[in-house]
Design a protein around this motif. Sequence first.
Motif, PDB file in Angstrom:
ATOM      1  N   ILE A 120      -4.540  -5.388   0.145  1.00 23.90           N
ATOM      2  CA  ILE A 120      -3.769  -4.138   0.087  1.00 23.90           C
ATOM      3  C   ILE A 120      -2.330  -4.496  -0.225  1.00 23.90           C
ATOM      4  CG2 ILE A 120      -2.927  -2.210   1.508  1.00 23.90           C
ATOM      5  CD1 ILE A 120      -5.718  -2.565   3.000  1.00 23.90           C
ATOM      6  N   ALA A 121      -1.732  -3.791  -1.189  1.00 22.85           N
ATOM      7  CA  ALA A 121      -0.365  -4.118  -1.590  1.00 22.85           C
ATOM      8  C   ALA A 121       0.521  -2.884  -1.536  1.00 22.85           C
ATOM      9  CB  ALA A 121      -0.377  -4.703  -3.002  1.00 22.85           C
ATOM     10  N   HIS A 122       1.678  -3.076  -0.857  1.00 29.31           N
ATOM     11  CA  HIS A 122       2.668  -1.996  -0.778  1.00 29.31           C
ATOM     12  C   HIS A 122       3.826  -2.261  -1.729  1.00 29.31           C
ATOM     13  CE1 HIS A 122       0.657  -0.681   2.922  1.00 29.31           C
ATOM     14  NE2 HIS A 122       0.630  -1.946   3.264  1.00 29.31           N
ATOM     15  N   SER A 123       3.900  -3.477  -2.265  1.00 27.63           N
ATOM     16  CA  SER A 123       5.028  -3.837  -3.129  1.00 27.63           C
ATOM     17  C   SER A 123       4.489  -4.625  -4.318  1.00 27.63           C
ATOM     18  CB  SER A 123       6.009  -4.725  -2.358  1.00 27.63           C
ATOM     19  OG  SER A 123       5.384  -5.960  -2.060  1.00 27.63           O
ATOM     20  N   ALA A 129       0.790 -11.319  -5.927  1.00 28.56           N
ATOM     21  CA  ALA A 129       0.129 -12.407  -5.187  1.00 28.56           C
ATOM     22  C   ALA A 129      -1.372 -12.134  -5.089  1.00 28.56           C
ATOM     23  CB  ALA A 129       0.755 -12.535  -3.798  1.00 28.56           C
ATOM     24  N   ALA A 130      -1.727 -10.884  -4.847  1.00 32.39           N
ATOM     25  CA  ALA A 130      -3.152 -10.537  -4.727  1.00 32.39           C
ATOM     26  C   ALA A 130      -3.866 -10.717  -6.064  1.00 32.39           C
ATOM     27  CB  ALA A 130      -3.294  -9.093  -4.233  1.00 32.39           C
ATOM     28  N   GLU A 160      -2.455  -7.494 -17.559  1.00 31.28           N
ATOM     29  CA  GLU A 160      -2.884  -6.092 -17.583  1.00 31.28           C
ATOM     30  C   GLU A 160      -2.898  -5.538 -16.149  1.00 31.28           C
ATOM     31  OE1 GLU A 160      -6.892  -3.948 -18.961  1.00 31.28           O
ATOM     32  OE2 GLU A 160      -6.486  -5.794 -20.059  1.00 31.28           O
ATOM     33  N   ALA A 161      -3.352  -6.361 -15.212  1.00 35.39           N
ATOM     34  CA  ALA A 161      -3.399  -5.923 -13.814  1.00 35.39           C
ATOM     35  C   ALA A 161      -1.987  -5.715 -13.269  1.00 35.39           C
ATOM     36  CB  ALA A 161      -4.145  -6.960 -12.970  1.00 35.39           C
ATOM     37  N   THR A 180       0.685   2.874  -2.439  1.00 36.96           N
ATOM     38  CA  THR A 180      -0.013   1.667  -1.985  1.00 36.96           C
ATOM     39  C   THR A 180      -1.180   1.464  -2.949  1.00 36.96           C
ATOM     40  OG1 THR A 180       0.524   2.259   0.296  1.00 36.96           O
ATOM     41  CG2 THR A 180      -1.180   0.585  -0.013  1.00 36.96           C
ATOM     42  N   VAL A 181      -1.494   0.199  -3.250  1.00 40.94           N
ATOM     43  CA  VAL A 181      -2.634  -0.049  -4.132  1.00 40.94           C
ATOM     44  C   VAL A 181      -3.590  -1.024  -3.461  1.00 40.94           C
ATOM     45  CG1 VAL A 181      -1.290   0.359  -6.245  1.00 40.94           C
ATOM     46  CG2 VAL A 181      -1.587  -1.986  -5.410  1.00 40.94           C
ATOM     47  N   VAL A 182      -4.838  -0.940  -3.896  1.00 37.66           N
ATOM     48  CA  VAL A 182      -5.837  -1.930  -3.505  1.00 37.66           C
ATOM     49  C   VAL A 182      -6.092  -2.802  -4.729  1.00 37.66           C
ATOM     50  CG1 VAL A 182      -8.253  -2.284  -2.846  1.00 37.66           C
ATOM     51  CG2 VAL A 182      -6.935  -0.440  -1.783  1.00 37.66           C
ATOM     52  N   VAL A 183      -6.042  -4.120  -4.528  1.00 32.55           N
ATOM     53  CA  VAL A 183      -6.403  -5.058  -5.593  1.00 32.55           C
ATOM     54  C   VAL A 183      -7.721  -5.686  -5.174  1.00 32.55           C
ATOM     55  CG1 VAL A 183      -5.725  -7.147  -6.839  1.00 32.55           C
ATOM     56  CG2 VAL A 183      -3.963  -5.513  -6.072  1.00 32.55           C
TER      57      VAL A 183
END
Length: 421
Positions: A120-123, A129-130, A160-161, A180-183
């Motif tokens: 989970i990424a907030h930034s 990193a993910a 692209e990601a 917030t995104v999920v990778v």
Amino acid sequence: MKILVVGGGGREHALAWRLAQGGHTVVAAPGNPGIEQVARCVPIGVDAHEALAQLAVDEAVDLVVVGPEAPLVAGLADRIRARGVPTFGPGAAGAQLEGSKVYSKQFFARHRIPTAPFAIAHSLEEADAAIDRLFHGGVVVKADGLAAGKGVVVAATPDEARAAARDMLLARRFGDAGATVVVEQKIVGREVSVLALTDGTRLEVLPSVEDHKTIFDGDVGPNTGGMGTVSPSWVSDDLAYRIRHEILGPTLRGLAADGIDYRGVLYAGVMIDAAGAPYLLEYNCRFGDPETQPVMARLRGDLGSVLLGAAKGEMPVAALGWDARVAVCVVVAAAGYPSNPRTGDPITGLDTIDREVLAFHAGTARAADGTLVSSGGRVLGVTACGVSVDQARAKAYGAVDAIGLAGKQVRRDIGARGRRP
Ligand code: GLY
């Protein structure tokens, strides 16, 4: 029974048609010109929650069936249930399974449901990193919240990601839904939609469906809401058993363990990897569109009483039967779909198609002079049954070719992938 169907797309037309076929009186809000042929339509939009709850009470309906995800996520089912009307559709707590990708991935992990590794990424730093850690030939970036089906990017390269993560986290392409995104690691395989009805304790797993998500033949081009479906899909009985016991069963137990009384559809998007193992990609908290169209075409038995049972927590199991034939749904989409669909084009030829073919209305409206015109990206879901996929395809495409719509877009390969995993 008198049943209120909330929504106005192809899914709701298929549901209203099947319920009406079962002898029920159907009221729809807002409905559409196709639904009007089987139900009384009341012009109340799906966001007008208080007006919908009041309609359910005023019409003294026995059951409300909520079609789309946005009102479910916003708590419409809770609001109608609070007025004492049995409602098929999860409350806001359960609808989080679709409303928040962060919530749902954490739910899968907590309840040991097989799913792709994720972060989970907030930034941007966290996202980068993910992506570095999870990229193995591909990676998926998902906006946390609802994004009208556009919040998932399957990236073929790390760049692209990263661009997708920037688009969501910095440019706020989807507003707060992308804060917030999920990778997640990309699972390579073949996807299938498995829908199950539940009353919170019992499961009625419906025959599986294969959707065709991109706009162009051969699975290329931008993603859409779905350009066509075939049901039953290529999934074997053994695989269906695994999906039920490794994904749907643990989900139901997990919901109960988390104190969520889920009464509605669990729609699992499942990826089958090269080794034949099922991984849960995501849940939707409602019937699929255009998955519902072939499922309703094949359904036998009284859908109304099963949905009422689910809404009341006393769903009868194995009460539904299925036409032995295969059903294929081909979507007729508007020019410019999916990015910029053109609306207002006259639709012709519907009165000439084979009477056995079902033309479910998705994006249609009546012009001031009564002409039937397009009003959305996906216009019709043309659905036919056949003793083989080829026969169902021939019937569906025969009707599609008889329908006039300027600039219409149709995939010609719905149901043509074959039955190999
Ligand atoms: N067919 C994809 C969906 O209903 O979300």
